[in-house]
Motif scaffolding. Structure first.
Motif, PDB file in Angstrom:
ATOM      1  N   ILE A 102     -20.074 -63.237   3.130  1.00  0.00           N
ATOM      2  CA  ILE A 102     -19.055 -62.768   4.337  1.00  0.00           C
ATOM      3  C   ILE A 102     -17.551 -62.633   3.466  1.00  0.00           C
ATOM      4  N   GLU A 103     -17.313 -63.621   2.518  1.00  0.00           N
ATOM      5  CA  GLU A 103     -16.247 -63.389   1.659  1.00  0.00           C
ATOM      6  C   GLU A 103     -16.134 -62.388   0.804  1.00  0.00           C
ATOM      7  N   GLN A 104     -17.285 -61.429   0.690  1.00  0.00           N
ATOM      8  CA  GLN A 104     -17.114 -60.135  -0.136  1.00  0.00           C
ATOM      9  C   GLN A 104     -16.459 -58.994   0.801  1.00  0.00           C
ATOM     10  N   LEU A 105     -16.386 -59.177   1.995  1.00  0.00           N
ATOM     11  CA  LEU A 105     -15.705 -58.138   2.819  1.00  0.00           C
ATOM     12  C   LEU A 105     -14.304 -57.987   2.384  1.00  0.00           C
ATOM     13  N   ASP A 106     -13.858 -56.705   2.061  1.00  0.00           N
ATOM     14  CA  ASP A 106     -12.585 -56.625   1.770  1.00  0.00           C
ATOM     15  C   ASP A 106     -11.664 -55.964   2.872  1.00  0.00           C
ATOM     16  N   LEU A 107     -10.910 -56.806   3.517  1.00  0.00           N
ATOM     17  CA  LEU A 107     -10.316 -56.458   4.829  1.00  0.00           C
ATOM     18  C   LEU A 107      -8.537 -56.375   4.457  1.00  0.00           C
ATOM     19  N   GLY A 108      -8.458 -56.162   3.276  1.00  0.00           N
ATOM     20  CA  GLY A 108      -6.959 -56.131   3.210  1.00  0.00           C
ATOM     21  C   GLY A 108      -6.240 -54.877   3.655  1.00  0.00           C
ATOM     22  N   ASP A 109      -6.804 -53.866   4.207  1.00  0.00           N
ATOM     23  CA  ASP A 109      -6.095 -52.699   4.823  1.00  0.00           C
ATOM     24  C   ASP A 109      -5.744 -53.126   6.158  1.00  0.00           C
ATOM     25  N   TYR A 110      -6.190 -54.244   6.810  1.00  0.00           N
ATOM     26  CA  TYR A 110      -5.987 -54.429   8.177  1.00  0.00           C
ATOM     27  C   TYR A 110      -4.944 -55.122   8.592  1.00  0.00           C
ATOM     28  N   ASP A 111      -4.241 -55.075   9.618  1.00  0.00           N
ATOM     29  CA  ASP A 111      -3.164 -55.835  10.371  1.00  0.00           C
ATOM     30  C   ASP A 111      -3.779 -57.070  11.013  1.00  0.00           C
ATOM     31  N   VAL A 112      -4.827 -56.556  11.748  1.00  0.00           N
ATOM     32  CA  VAL A 112      -5.304 -57.705  12.615  1.00  0.00           C
ATOM     33  C   VAL A 112      -7.085 -58.067  12.310  1.00  0.00           C
ATOM     34  N   ILE A 113      -7.200 -59.202  12.053  1.00  0.00           N
ATOM     35  CA  ILE A 113      -8.780 -59.283  12.147  1.00  0.00           C
ATOM     36  C   ILE A 113      -9.358 -59.944  13.220  1.00  0.00           C
ATOM     37  N   LEU A 114     -10.269 -59.601  13.841  1.00  0.00           N
ATOM     38  CA  LEU A 114     -10.961 -60.076  14.862  1.00  0.00           C
ATOM     39  C   LEU A 114     -12.200 -60.555  14.502  1.00  0.00           C
ATOM     40  N   SER A 115     -12.565 -61.822  14.777  1.00  0.00           N
ATOM     41  CA  SER A 115     -14.038 -62.225  14.369  1.00  0.00           C
ATOM     42  C   SER A 115     -14.816 -62.683  15.602  1.00  0.00           C
ATOM     43  N   SER A 116     -16.075 -62.446  15.914  1.00  0.00           N
ATOM     44  CA  SER A 116     -16.914 -62.900  16.789  1.00  0.00           C
ATOM     45  C   SER A 116     -17.977 -63.706  16.104  1.00  0.00           C
ATOM     46  N   SER A 117     -17.892 -65.140  16.061  1.00  0.00           N
ATOM     47  CA  SER A 117     -18.682 -65.819  15.190  1.00  0.00           C
ATOM     48  C   SER A 117     -19.360 -67.009  15.882  1.00  0.00           C
ATOM     49  N   HIS A 118     -20.484 -67.159  15.279  1.00  0.00           N
ATOM     50  CA  HIS A 118     -21.385 -68.189  15.696  1.00  0.00           C
ATOM     51  C   HIS A 118     -22.132 -68.618  14.636  1.00  0.00           C
ATOM     52  N   ALA A 119     -21.685 -68.278  13.114  1.00  0.00           N
ATOM     53  CA  ALA A 119     -22.127 -68.703  11.915  1.00  0.00           C
ATOM     54  C   ALA A 119     -20.909 -68.703  10.982  1.00  0.00           C
ATOM     55  N   VAL A 120     -20.709 -67.372  10.312  1.00  0.00           N
ATOM     56  CA  VAL A 120     -20.149 -67.537   9.114  1.00  0.00           C
ATOM     57  C   VAL A 120     -18.883 -66.272   9.231  1.00  0.00           C
ATOM     58  N   ALA A 121     -19.017 -65.537  10.482  1.00  0.00           N
ATOM     59  CA  ALA A 121     -18.051 -64.506  10.712  1.00  0.00           C
ATOM     60  C   ALA A 121     -16.480 -64.783  10.373  1.00  0.00           C
ATOM     61  N   LYS A 122     -16.176 -66.171  10.764  1.00  0.00           N
ATOM     62  CA  LYS A 122     -14.904 -66.436  10.713  1.00  0.00           C
ATOM     63  C   LYS A 122     -14.495 -66.923   9.413  1.00  0.00           C
TER      64      LYS A 122
END
Length: 378
Positions: free
Chosen positions: A82-102
């Motif tokens: 999950i830490e390999q997702l590069d989300l640097g181009d976004y202003d807002v990160i929304l996560s829906s998490s029951h394990a590691v998405a957060k």
């Protein structure tokens, strides 16, 4: 709010993952134009999915041989992935998490809003249950499993600091978030499409339950209780316990296995009551039954305390009965009380409307706006 670029991160997207957390993802995407990311994705190639042909970002686990059958096979690798997702181009990160998405990595100027369905259950409060039931819970493999879960807990607690604001799907989950992460969470109940479910005032002479046939759902408890009661019980759902449960069930208990929505809706709307014995963080099926005007008999812990008005506590506005212990005897007593207690189907249906998707949309959008404004003033 200014024009912002959104990313929505969920754990996994597969045809087998169609529960409450996936419904939350679907609802968020109806109102927010967000790019979607997950550890693995096998839904965008599924013609029957609303995500068919959608561009979805994934991790290296997408190409692992057992991923389609369950990315949990690679549990020790989930935090790294999950830490390999590069989300640097976004202003807002929304996560829906029951394990590691957060646990995605973000920059200081980005807002990270997490809708938490539950802290990772197998790493926290259900650790010992999972170890007892798993072949990997004993001997040398058991020591390795315990060490992996120990490391998962450490990562899970640390990664909670990457979230700016937590949303919990119930007060019960909010308490668990505080217990695990020492973070406060605002409660926004998940969206239930109450308009989809057929309302029926006239009920038939049977009870129904709908769930996966796994140990923590406590279906065995229900089977043992209805064996003694002799009342008709319809069990909808499949899972590893099905064969074992069918062996001990008497003829008054019918197992239908997996059924399409229209069949589930029919049984849920016609049943005398919907029975549920698990402790759920929220429990969508409990609300769906009430949308049909069907009263609920449920274990009185977890989300059920927030979604069912207990006859013994609120006799005028009752939508069901809660039993205090996860034992056949406690459920039997509740069923016997239920059969002496009339319920108002219209009142039960009306109670379910507070979980309508419009309520979720309004509250989620409002919190998102407030959280972004707070970040700008920081």
């Amino acid at each position: 709010m200014p024009e912002l670029k959104y990313a929505l991160v969920h754990e996994w997207l597969t045809p087998l993952a169609t529960g409450g957390s996936e419904l939350v993802v679907k609802e968020i995407l109806k109102h927010i134009d967000a790019d979607l990311y997950a550890l693995i994705d096998f839904e965008s190639t599924n013609p029957e999915s609303y995500l068919y042909q959608r561009q979805i970002g994934t991790t290296f686990l997408q190409h692992f041989p057992l991923a389609r059958r369950g990315v949990q096979n690679y549990l020790p690798l989930l935090p790294l992935a999950i830490e390999q997702l590069d989300l640097g181009d976004y202003d807002v990160i929304l996560s829906s998490s029951h394990a590691v998405a957060k646990g995605v990595l973000t920059r200081p100027e980005q807002l990270h809003l997490c809708y938490c369905h539950t802290p990772m259950r197998y790493a926290w409060d259900l650790t010992f249950d999972y170890l007892k039931q798993s072949k990997l819970g004993r001997g040398i493999p058991g020591l390795a499993s315990r060490y992996i879960l120990h490391k998962m807990r450490l990562w899970d607690a640390i990664s909670a600091n990457r979230v700016d604001r937590f949303i919990a799907n119930s007060k019960y989950t909010a308490r668990r978030i505080w217990r695990c992460y020492r973070r406060k969470a605002e409660v926004i109940y998940p969206p239930i499409d109450v308009d989809r479910f057929p309302f029926q005032a006239q009920k038939q002479d049977f009870y129904v339950t709908v769930c996966r046939l796994v140990s923590y759902k406590q279906v065995r408890l229900m089977v043992e209780a209805f064996n003694q009661l002799g009342r008709n019980l319809v069990v909808i759902g499949t899972g590893p316990q099905r064969e074992e449960l069918e062996e001990i069930a008497k003829p008054n208990i019918q197992f239908l296995g997996f059924q399409p929505n229209e069949v589930v809706d029919k049984y849920m709307s016609e049943a005398k009551a919907f029975v549920y014995a698990a402790c759920e963080d929220f429990g969508m099926a409990i609300v769906e039954a009430q949308a049909c005007g069907t009263p609920v008999i449920a274990y009185g812990k977890g989300g059920a305390l927030e979604t069912v008005r207990d006859r013994r506590v609120n006799p005028e506005g009752a939508t069901g009965l809660l039993f205090p212990e996860q034992t056949p005897e406690s459920l039997i007593e509740a069923v016997e009380i239920f059969e002496r207690s009339p319920f108002n189907p219209e009142q039960i249906h009306h109670h379910s409307t507070q979980f309508h998707p419009k309520v979720f949309e309004e509250r989620y959008s409002d919190l998102l706006k407030r959280a972004y404004q707070d970040l700008q003033q920081f």
